[in-house]
Design a protein around this motif. Structure first.
Motif, PDB file in Angstrom:
ATOM      1  N   ARG A 152      52.124  78.679 129.864  1.00 52.71           N
ATOM      2  CA  ARG A 152      53.425  78.037 130.118  1.00 52.71           C
ATOM      3  C   ARG A 152      54.433  78.446 129.048  1.00 52.71           C
ATOM      4  O   ARG A 152      55.591  78.748 129.350  1.00 52.71           O
ATOM      5  N   GLN A 153      53.984  78.429 127.799  1.00 53.75           N
ATOM      6  CA  GLN A 153      54.870  78.830 126.704  1.00 53.75           C
ATOM      7  C   GLN A 153      55.343  80.261 126.906  1.00 53.75           C
ATOM      8  O   GLN A 153      56.542  80.553 126.798  1.00 53.75           O
ATOM      9  N   LEU A 154      54.425  81.148 127.219  1.00 54.02           N
ATOM     10  CA  LEU A 154      54.765  82.555 127.409  1.00 54.02           C
ATOM     11  C   LEU A 154      55.722  82.747 128.584  1.00 54.02           C
ATOM     12  O   LEU A 154      56.708  83.490 128.484  1.00 54.02           O
ATOM     13  N   GLU A 155      55.474  82.060 129.701  1.00 53.14           N
ATOM     14  CA  GLU A 155      56.358  82.171 130.867  1.00 53.14           C
ATOM     15  C   GLU A 155      57.765  81.694 130.549  1.00 53.14           C
ATOM     16  O   GLU A 155      58.747  82.327 130.945  1.00 53.14           O
ATOM     17  N   LEU A 156      57.873  80.568 129.835  1.00 59.45           N
ATOM     18  CA  LEU A 156      59.194  80.056 129.475  1.00 59.45           C
ATOM     19  C   LEU A 156      59.925  81.026 128.555  1.00 59.45           C
ATOM     20  O   LEU A 156      61.126  81.264 128.712  1.00 59.45           O
TER      21      LEU A 156
END
Length: 183
Positions: free
Chosen positions: A150-154
């Motif tokens: 999720r962090q990477l996608e954001l």
């Protein structure tokens, strides 16, 4: 007579709903405990503010400076600071609780209405990364992977990419560590 000496002079605060002397003592202990917790959290916030003023600029601080926490309300900044403190003192469950409160608030549709989209994504990415770190520390590799993704996608959705190299590296290292430890 000895029990009476333990009862504070502000009886009205402690006697509400109390059943006898034991109830009064229990209420007094609960109030004092809450006051101690509140005083401790104020102290942690003050220390965090002093750390920002006197910090020497290590790598973790540079990573924290990337995130625009100044957009958070004071209560959420304090929750993040408390979460950081709990994490650094290895109280991972308490840390997770603090970060999760902020993440839940960020999930509401109007939370980020007053800031630009890139800053909102950056802040939400920070919280997801911190939750991922907590799960990594307690050995929940699969859950940690979800939060690091999720962090990477954001972070990959952010238009202004000038300041996201460190957070991208942090997310990638977290993912790599989790996959390595899973094997």
């Amino acid at each position: 007579r000895q029990w009476r000496a333990l009862i504070p002079t502000r009886k009205d605060e402690f006697t509400v709903g109390a059943d006898g002397i034991g109830g009064v003592l229990l209420n007094a202990a609960e109030v004092y405990t809450q006051q101690t917790v509140d005083d401790t959290m104020t102290l942690i916030s003050n220390i965090a503010e002093m750390k920002l003023i006197f910090d020497d600029g290590d790598a973790n601080q540079r990573l924290n400076n990337v995130y625009p926490r100044h957009h958070l309300c004071k209560q959420d900044r304090d929750l993040m600071t408390k979460g950081d403190f709990m994490f650094n003192t290895e109280h991972f469950e308490s840390s997770l609780e603090m970060y999760s409160i902020v993440a839940d608030k960020m999930g509401s549709s109007d939370y980020f209405s007053s800031i630009c989209e890139d800053d909102a994504k950056l802040l939400y990415a920070e919280v997801n990364g911190k939750i991922g770190q907590v799960y990594m520390k307690i050995g929940s590799w699969n859950v940690s992977i979800v939060y690091f993704f999720r962090q990477l996608e954001l972070l990959e959705e952010i238009q202004n990419t000038s300041d996201i190299e460190l957070p991208l590296a942090s997310a990638s290292i977290g993912l790599g560590t989790c996959y390595y430890e899973k094997c």
